[in-house]
Design an enzyme around this catalytic site. Structure first.
Site, PDB file in Angstrom:
ATOM      1  N   ARG A  53       0.817  -1.225   0.000  1.00 45.90           N
ATOM      2  CA  ARG A  53       0.000   0.000   0.000  1.00 45.90           C
ATOM      3  C   ARG A  53       0.852   1.277   0.000  1.00 45.90           C
ATOM      4  O   ARG A  53       0.569   2.202  -0.738  1.00 45.90           O
ATOM      5  CB  ARG A  53      -1.041   0.007   1.102  1.00 45.90           C
ATOM      6  CG  ARG A  53      -2.084   1.072   0.792  1.00 45.90           C
ATOM      7  CD  ARG A  53      -3.194   1.237   1.819  1.00 45.90           C
ATOM      8  NE  ARG A  53      -3.955   0.055   2.051  1.00 45.90           N
ATOM      9  CZ  ARG A  53      -4.056  -0.527   3.247  1.00 45.90           C
ATOM     10  NH1 ARG A  53      -3.427  -0.019   4.286  1.00 45.90           N
ATOM     11  NH2 ARG A  53      -4.776  -1.601   3.391  1.00 45.90           N
ATOM     12  N   TYR A 105      -5.642  26.533  -8.051  1.00 46.24           N
ATOM     13  CA  TYR A 105      -6.269  25.471  -8.840  1.00 46.24           C
ATOM     14  C   TYR A 105      -7.708  25.286  -8.375  1.00 46.24           C
ATOM     15  O   TYR A 105      -7.945  24.997  -7.207  1.00 46.24           O
ATOM     16  CB  TYR A 105      -5.457  24.183  -8.714  1.00 46.24           C
ATOM     17  CG  TYR A 105      -6.104  23.020  -9.415  1.00 46.24           C
ATOM     18  CD1 TYR A 105      -6.455  23.106 -10.764  1.00 46.24           C
ATOM     19  CD2 TYR A 105      -6.390  21.849  -8.741  1.00 46.24           C
ATOM     20  CE1 TYR A 105      -7.066  22.054 -11.410  1.00 46.24           C
ATOM     21  CE2 TYR A 105      -6.995  20.786  -9.380  1.00 46.24           C
ATOM     22  CZ  TYR A 105      -7.336  20.902 -10.713  1.00 46.24           C
ATOM     23  OH  TYR A 105      -7.945  19.847 -11.347  1.00 46.24           O
ATOM     24  N   ASP A 178       2.038  24.597  -3.711  1.00 47.55           N
ATOM     25  CA  ASP A 178       1.780  23.801  -4.916  1.00 47.55           C
ATOM     26  C   ASP A 178       2.755  24.304  -5.992  1.00 47.55           C
ATOM     27  O   ASP A 178       2.603  25.413  -6.515  1.00 47.55           O
ATOM     28  CB  ASP A 178       0.316  23.998  -5.341  1.00 47.55           C
ATOM     29  CG  ASP A 178      -0.057  23.191  -6.587  1.00 47.55           C
ATOM     30  OD1 ASP A 178       0.855  22.765  -7.323  1.00 47.55           O
ATOM     31  OD2 ASP A 178      -1.269  23.006  -6.827  1.00 47.55           O
ATOM     32  N   LYS A 203       1.436  16.548 -14.441  1.00 44.28           N
ATOM     33  CA  LYS A 203       1.788  17.653 -15.350  1.00 44.28           C
ATOM     34  C   LYS A 203       3.252  17.538 -15.783  1.00 44.28           C
ATOM     35  O   LYS A 203       3.628  16.563 -16.385  1.00 44.28           O
ATOM     36  CB  LYS A 203       1.486  18.992 -14.680  1.00 44.28           C
ATOM     37  CG  LYS A 203       0.155  19.030 -13.946  1.00 44.28           C
ATOM     38  CD  LYS A 203      -1.036  18.779 -14.840  1.00 44.28           C
ATOM     39  CE  LYS A 203      -2.325  18.817 -14.014  1.00 44.28           C
ATOM     40  NZ  LYS A 203      -3.485  18.301 -14.700  1.00 44.28           N
TER      41      LYS A 203
HETATM   42  N1  PLP Z   1      -2.482  21.637  -8.786  1.00 45.49           N
HETATM   43  C1  PLP Z   1      -2.471  22.226  -9.990  1.00 45.49           C
HETATM   44  C2  PLP Z   1      -1.752  23.535 -10.158  1.00 45.49           C
HETATM   45  C3  PLP Z   1      -3.117  21.629 -11.083  1.00 45.49           C
HETATM   46  O1  PLP Z   1      -3.089  22.247 -12.282  1.00 45.49           O
HETATM   47  C4  PLP Z   1      -3.796  20.392 -10.888  1.00 45.49           C
HETATM   48  C5  PLP Z   1      -4.510  19.731 -12.007  1.00 45.49           C
HETATM   49  O2  PLP Z   1      -4.796  20.345 -13.024  1.00 45.49           O
HETATM   50  C6  PLP Z   1      -3.780  19.822  -9.614  1.00 45.49           C
HETATM   51  C7  PLP Z   1      -3.109  20.461  -8.601  1.00 45.49           C
HETATM   52  C8  PLP Z   1      -4.493  18.510  -9.374  1.00 45.49           C
HETATM   53  O3  PLP Z   1      -3.724  17.456  -9.877  1.00 45.49           O
HETATM   54  P1  PLP Z   1      -4.285  16.074 -10.461  1.00 45.49           P
HETATM   55  O4  PLP Z   1      -5.097  16.388 -11.671  1.00 45.49           O
HETATM   56  O5  PLP Z   1      -3.059  15.280 -10.721  1.00 45.49           O
HETATM   57  O6  PLP Z   1      -5.136  15.473  -9.378  1.00 45.49           O
END
Ligand code: PLP
Length: 381
Positions: A53, A105, A178, A203
């Site tokens: 896990r 986001y 982030d 990404k």
């Molecule tokens: N943080 C940012 C800046 C994002 O652009 C995204 C997704 O577009 C996320 C977090 C979330 O990631 P995930 O789609 O891998 O769950």
């Protein structure tokens, strides 16, 4: 000096820290699908692993590389960027207060105001760039976390990590950044005072639009990190071994992909800055960007592959431009080698802070002149 400190990030990425398949001397480690590990007769686990896990061997190499790239002490992979972020919030307790920016986001903002609120987390959203609003929002004894994203999706405002870290320290809160868009190639938030870094590894880290993954990196292995580890193990929002292996394959070229995408984005931003059908180009690398001073302190080696354009003529005009693009595919997500365009407001819904004339561009690694020609043809109808 450990191997990861001795070499430049490019070397550690391309060479995968020298990890190999030790059984056959293959230069690429294998994929380990086993979910469980054998116990000795005396009850011990000689491999140090019990159950997959959170112990799959395919996590180890990318986690070590990510910790090194971000100048952190440890890293964990997750099944998505959202899973990584939500695990951090789940490690908080009901009644804890979070401060986050208004532009971030959208799905994460949405999680905080819906599920986060249901679970007793209280979030104050402050204007990006407004440090006095930030400092007024933190509450001693109650604010446990500051969450920020920079450059912030989809207007690419750049918040000052150092200033946010000072605001967090004042009340003993944890600062989480982030860093999906800048990547550790361009910004290392821990160097500016962050405690934890989060990535949607879907990404740039993977970079080929074929893996959903997330990651957290910590500055130090403290009690909060142990709690995050327990939430990950108990909740099980982990990555499959094949996805972890694919992510590692993508990460090997992270540095050249990010630099090429940044160069392309800068060329596009300059080419469109004074275009007659463009209201504004939002790109942190332009000297005209309001946050250029902070950006120059926080980012080095480029300004990233993400930019937005505001099209003259409003929502329909911007939709029409997106419809005419050929090389830029109309799709969500970002950070892949191929260029994408997205009308963000219609994805985010009625409470979006995103202008309706905005098109978000995820600039890939194609030829810059081809991308510019595609955009100009679409803008000129
Ligand atoms: N943080 C940012 C800046 C994002 O652009 C995204 C997704 O577009 C996320 C977090 C979330 O990631 P995930 O789609 O891998 O769950």
């Amino acid at each position: 000096m450990s191997k990861k400190d001795k070499y430049a990030p490019e070397t550690n990425l391309a060479g995968g820290l020298g990890w190999m398949d030790e059984s056959f001397k293959g230069v690429i480690p294998g994929i380990y699908p086993s979910t469980t590990y054998e116990r000795e007769k005396d009850g011990s686990y000689p491999s140090g692993r019990v159950y997959t896990r959170d112990q799959n061997p395919n996590y180890d190499q990318p986690e070590q590389i990510l910790a090194g790239l971000e100048k952190g002490a440890d890293a964990f992979l997750f099944s998505s960027g959202m899973a990584a972020a939500v695990t951090v919030f789940q490690a908080l307790k009901p009644g804890d207060h979070i401060v986050a920016p208004k532009v971030m986001y959208w799905a994460l903002r949405n999680w905080l105001v819906t599920f986060g609120a249901d679970w007793g987390l209280e979030t104050s959203f402050v204007e990006n760039g407004d440090l006095s609003e930030l400092n007024n929002a933190v509450i001693p004894g109650k604010t446990k976390m500051l969450w920020m994203e920079t450059p912030a999706n989809p207007t690419w405002v750049v918040d000052d990590i150092k200033a946010w870290s000072e605001a967090a320290k004042k009340v003993g809160a944890v600062l989480v950044v982030d860093n999906t868009v800048a990547t550790p190639i361009l910004t290392r938030p821990i160097e500016h005072g962050a405690d934890i870094v989060m990535h949607s590894a879907t990404k740039y880290l993977n970079g080929h639009s074929d893996v959903l993954a997330g990651a957290l990196i910590t500055k130090e292995e403290n009690d909060f990190w142990t709690r995050i580890k327990r939430v990950r193990n108990a909740g099980g929002a982990v990555l499959g071994p094949f996805e972890a292996w694919l992510l590692m394959r993508g990460m090997r070229t992270l540095s050249i992909r990010v630099k090429k995408a940044s160069d392309n984005a800068m060329a596009i931003a300059k080419a469109l800055e004074n275009h007659e059908n463009v209201e504004a180009v939002l790109y942190p690398g332009l000297e005209s960007h309001p946050d250029f001073a902070v950006t120059s302190r926080q980012m080095s080696g480029g300004f990233g592959g993400m930019l937005s354009i505001r099209v003259k003529g409003g929502e329909q005009a911007s939709m029409d431009v997106a419809a005419r693009l050929v090389l830029f595919k109309r799709a969500t997500s970002l950070g892949g080698v191929e260029s994408l365009v997205e009308h963000r407001a219609s994805i985010e819904g009625p409470d979006t802070p995103c202008p309706v004339d905005l098109l978000r561009l995820s600039v890939g690694i194609e030829d810059a002149d081809d991308l510019i020609a595609d955009l100009k043809e679409a803008l000129e109808g």
